[in-house]
Design an enzyme around this catalytic site. Sequence first.
Site, PDB file in Angstrom:
ATOM      1  N   ASP A  44      37.120 -25.875 -65.083  1.00  0.00           N
ATOM      2  CA  ASP A  44      37.129 -27.289 -64.723  1.00  0.00           C
ATOM      3  C   ASP A  44      35.967 -27.499 -63.747  1.00  0.00           C
ATOM      4  O   ASP A  44      35.905 -26.855 -62.698  1.00  0.00           O
ATOM      5  CB  ASP A  44      38.474 -27.636 -64.055  1.00  0.00           C
ATOM      6  N   TRP A  76      45.010 -28.297 -58.711  1.00  0.00           N
ATOM      7  CA  TRP A  76      45.201 -29.742 -58.872  1.00  0.00           C
ATOM      8  C   TRP A  76      46.511 -29.948 -59.648  1.00  0.00           C
ATOM      9  O   TRP A  76      46.707 -29.332 -60.702  1.00  0.00           O
ATOM     10  CB  TRP A  76      44.001 -30.283 -59.651  1.00  0.00           C
ATOM     11  N   LYS A  90      32.658 -38.325 -60.079  1.00  0.00           N
ATOM     12  CA  LYS A  90      32.248 -38.180 -58.682  1.00  0.00           C
ATOM     13  C   LYS A  90      30.731 -38.075 -58.573  1.00  0.00           C
ATOM     14  O   LYS A  90      30.130 -38.698 -57.704  1.00  0.00           O
ATOM     15  CB  LYS A  90      32.878 -36.942 -58.041  1.00  0.00           C
TER      16      LYS A  90
HETATM   17  C1  LMR Z   1      41.896 -35.898 -56.885  1.00  0.00           C
HETATM   18  O1  LMR Z   1      42.203 -34.708 -57.002  1.00  0.00           O
HETATM   19  O2  LMR Z   1      42.237 -36.602 -55.940  1.00  0.00           O
HETATM   20  C2  LMR Z   1      41.005 -36.517 -57.935  1.00  0.00           C
HETATM   21  O3  LMR Z   1      40.646 -35.567 -58.900  1.00  0.00           O
HETATM   22  C3  LMR Z   1      41.569 -37.758 -58.507  1.00  0.00           C
HETATM   23  C4  LMR Z   1      42.726 -37.515 -59.414  1.00  0.00           C
HETATM   24  O4  LMR Z   1      42.671 -38.008 -60.539  1.00  0.00           O
HETATM   25  O5  LMR Z   1      43.699 -36.855 -59.033  1.00  0.00           O
END
Ligand code: LMR
Length: 398
Positions: free
Chosen positions: A211, A130, A246
Site C-alpha cells: 500500500d 490502517w 495526498k
Molecule cells: C487516514 O488513515 O486517516 C486516511 O487514509 C483517510 C482514510 O480514508 O481513512
Amino acid sequence: MFEHVEPFAGDPILALVEVFNADTRSHKVNLGIGIYFDEEGRIPVLPSVRKAEARVVEAGEPKPYLPIEGAANFRSAVQALLFGAGHPVLRERRVATIQSVGSSGGLKVGADFIRRWLPKAQAWVSDPTWDNHRSMFEGAGLAVHSYPYYDPAGGGVRFDAMLDALRAVPEGSVVLLHACCHNPTGVDLTHAQWDVLIPLLAERRLLPYLDLAYQGFGDGIAEDAYAIRRLADSGATFFVANSFSKSMSVYGERCGALSAVCADADEAERVLGQLKFTVRRNYSSPPIHGGQIVAHVLADADLRPLWEAELAAMRDRIQAMRQTLHRVISAKVPGRDFSYFLTQRGMFSYTGLSAAQVDRLREEFAVYLVRSGRICVAGLNHHNVEYAAQAMATVMAG
Ligand code: LMR
C-alpha cells in the site's frame, strides 16, 4: 425486508470528522483524519493541479466511458512513477495496472481478485495497521491475521518478531506491507530491513501486497518507492496499490491505481483481464476527470517539477511540525524520550497516548485524534502547534 439490518458502528476515522465539524469551540484542532492541511489549516489546491485542471477543462474534451482499466496515459504515468521509467518490468510488459477509485478501490479490487484466484490465501497485516485494511480483506472473504510490527516499548519495528511470524504463516498467504509512511505508526522499515524481508517473502512463497498512499511524504518520490523497486528488481510477483489523494491533494477526485507485477507479459495480460472483470462487475470503469489531471501533472515538463517542489514543501512542513512537537513536549515532560516524533515518517505519529487520554484531549482541549493515539501531524500549523503540543504534554504528564 430490512427490519433485521443492524446500525453501522461508524468508521473510527471518518466518524471523528463529523464530531469535529460539529464542535463549536473555535480553538479546536483536527489531528484525526490523514489529510494534509496547510499553514492556514486549509486543504491546499496545489498550483500544479490547478493549472493542469484548467488545461483539461480548456481542452473541452468529451467525457466518454473510460476503458474498464482506465485511461492509458494515466496508467503509464503511474507505472513510471512507481517503478521508474524504463524499469525492466515495464519494458517486459509484466505489469498489469488499472486506474482505480482511490487506492482503497484498488486495494479492494485486488482483494477480490485474490479471493477468486487464490481462494485459500489468508491475509496478514501489520499490528497495527490502517483499520480499513482488515475490513477490506474481510469484506472480500479472506481470513485476516496480523504479524508483529510496532514496538510500543522502543518505538521501532519488532523486526525479528515480524520475520519469525512470516516464516510461520502458511505458504501462499498475502502479506500487506506499507511501502512508506506506515499508517498509523509512522515507523517504516529501513532499506536494510527491506533487503532482508524481500528474499524471505520469495523463499516462503508469500504474495506481497504493498500500500503506497503517501509517496513523497517520507523522504522523496523515488526514496519512498524503494520497496517497490527492489521487489520488482528481485523478480517477485506482487501487488501495489497507490494513491494521489495526498500527494496531489485531490482527495475527493478518488485517483489511485492497482498494479500487479507478474512473471511475464502473457500472465500480466490475463491478470489485467481478470482485474477488469472485477471492475466491470462492481462499478464498470473509473471516473475520467481526476485521472486526467493527475496524468497531465505527471507528464507535463513544466508542471511535473512544480508538483515535485510542492510535494517537497508539504513534506518539509510536516518535518517542521514534528520538530516543534518534540521541542514543546520534551520541555514539558522531562525525562522521557520523544525522539520518535523526529524519526517517524509521513503524516502520522503514534504518540503512545491511551484511549482515555485521547478522550480527555478531545473533551477538555478540543484536540481531536483517533483513539489508537495516532495523530495526523499535517493537521498542525504555526497557529495551533504550541497549543496542541501543550495539551498533549498535559495529558501525558498526568
Ligand atoms: C487516514 O488513515 O486517516 C486516511 O487514509 C483517510 C482514510 O480514508 O481513512
